[in-house]
Design a protein around this motif. Structure first.
Motif, short mmCIF file in Angstrom:
data_model
loop_
_atom_site.label_atom_id
_atom_site.label_comp_id
_atom_site.label_asym_id
_atom_site.label_seq_id
_atom_site.Cartn_x
_atom_site.Cartn_y
_atom_site.Cartn_z
N MET A 53 -14.34 -75.52 -2.81
CA MET A 53 -13.70 -76.52 -3.66
C MET A 53 -12.72 -75.82 -4.62
SD MET A 53 -15.60 -79.30 -6.11
CE MET A 53 -14.71 -80.74 -6.66
N MET A 54 -11.49 -76.37 -4.70
CA MET A 54 -10.46 -75.76 -5.52
C MET A 54 -10.75 -75.96 -7.00
SD MET A 54 -7.00 -76.81 -3.42
CE MET A 54 -5.94 -75.80 -4.43
N THR A 55 -10.45 -74.93 -7.78
CA THR A 55 -10.61 -75.04 -9.22
C THR A 55 -9.43 -75.80 -9.82
OG1 THR A 55 -9.45 -72.98 -9.67
CG2 THR A 55 -11.82 -72.83 -9.24
N TYR A 56 -9.58 -76.16 -11.08
CA TYR A 56 -8.53 -76.88 -11.81
C TYR A 56 -7.22 -76.08 -11.82
CZ TYR A 56 -6.34 -79.27 -15.79
OH TYR A 56 -5.49 -79.96 -16.60
N GLY A 57 -7.34 -74.79 -12.09
CA GLY A 57 -6.16 -73.94 -12.11
C GLY A 57 -5.50 -73.81 -10.75
N GLU A 58 -6.33 -73.72 -9.69
CA GLU A 58 -5.78 -73.60 -8.34
C GLU A 58 -5.02 -74.86 -7.93
OE1 GLU A 58 -9.01 -70.54 -6.29
OE2 GLU A 58 -9.41 -72.70 -6.32
N ILE A 59 -5.50 -76.01 -8.39
CA ILE A 59 -4.79 -77.27 -8.10
C ILE A 59 -3.41 -77.27 -8.75
CG2 ILE A 59 -4.80 -79.77 -8.47
CD1 ILE A 59 -7.86 -79.66 -8.27
N LYS A 81 -1.66 -74.69 -9.53
CA LYS A 81 -0.81 -73.71 -8.86
C LYS A 81 -0.24 -74.23 -7.54
CE LYS A 81 -2.87 -69.54 -10.88
NZ LYS A 81 -3.63 -68.30 -10.63
N GLN A 133 -3.37 -75.57 -22.11
CA GLN A 133 -3.74 -75.01 -20.81
C GLN A 133 -2.60 -75.19 -19.80
OE1 GLN A 133 -7.15 -76.79 -18.94
NE2 GLN A 133 -7.65 -74.93 -17.80
#
Length: 250
Positions: free
Chosen positions: A1-7, A9, A29
């Motif tokens: 599952m993608m993290t908030y930051g990865e989304i 990016k 952020q």
């Protein structure tokens, strides 16, 4: 599952510069993520691919580079022009063959004011043009004159300014060699000559139109108006005045 930051990016490289800059205002952020120069490099690569091919990054960040050279879609607001139509006089001469058929000194304020009341009987397409939003300089021709079809008709327009007593040429004996019979306009043009102070301006045309009524098949054009237009580059009163101020005044 993608993290908030990865989304973020994944999404940020898909945005344009305006939207990416807006994201920096959402939260601290988001601002920290959007400051990553990788996203701005992606934007620069879309607009100027070659700048991203250099082996070393530019001395400025890609964000700064994008902000420096990005052009907004909106036109910048021009400062008030130095000239006024009240400072100007237009000298208009029209020939049929070598016979002068119209010769008038037109105050700038009159040309600026345009034609308030269009005459009855003009064609719908010409009425649409004259009543349209694009900036135009029009005067009625008084008295009206007729031109037999087939005659060579030419026009000269000079402009003088009262603040310096200098004169510039707008049109120099140009022929009305294009007749738009669907809009009942005869058109001539000439290239403007600019002051040596503006060496990089060229190929800007001044257009002159004779406005005529629907003919009755008698082979005669009934002219009721005169139009001066710089539609290549000037579409407002301020832009026209800025253009006139750059002419080669003698």
């Amino acid at each position: 599952m993608m993290t908030y930051g990865e989304i973020l990016k994944v999404i940020f490289p898909l945005l344009d510069g305006k939207d990416l800059a807006s994201c920096m205002c959402v939260s601290k952020q988001w601002r920290d993520f959007a400051r990553d120069d990788y996203f701005w490099k992606c934007l620069c690569a879309k607009r100027w691919p070659s700048i991203c091919k250099r082996p070393t990054p530019p001395p400025l960040s890609y964000q700064k580079l994008f902000q420096m050279f990005y052009k907004h879609d909106r036109h910048k607001t021009l400062p008030p022009p130095k000239l006024s139509f009240n400072d100007l006089e237009f000298f208009v001469d029209i020939w049929a063959e070598e016979r002068v058929i119209f010769s008038e000194v037109v105050p700038g304020s009159v040309l600026q004011g345009g034609m308030k009341d269009l005459p009855p009987g003009i064609c719908d397409m010409l009425r649409y043009h004259l009543e349209g939003p694009r900036y135009k300089m029009i005067i009625p021709v008084e008295p009206k004159f007729n031109i037999p079809q087939g005659q060579t008709v030419s026009v000269s327009v000079l402009v003088g300014r009262s603040d310096t007593n200098k004169v510039a040429c707008i049109v120099n004996k140009s022929k009305f060699d294009y007749i738009d019979r669907t809009a009942y306009r005869a058109l001539a043009f000439d290239y403007l000559v600019f002051s040596p102070l503006h060496p990089f301006i060229s190929d800007t045309r001044a257009w002159v139109s004779l406005l005529f009524m629907e003919d009755g098949g008698d082979g005669v054009v009934d002219v009721f108006g005169f139009e001066l237009d710089f539609c290549d580059v000037a579409n407002s009163e301020a832009e026209v005045l800025w253009l006139l101020d750059m002419l080669d005044w003698k």
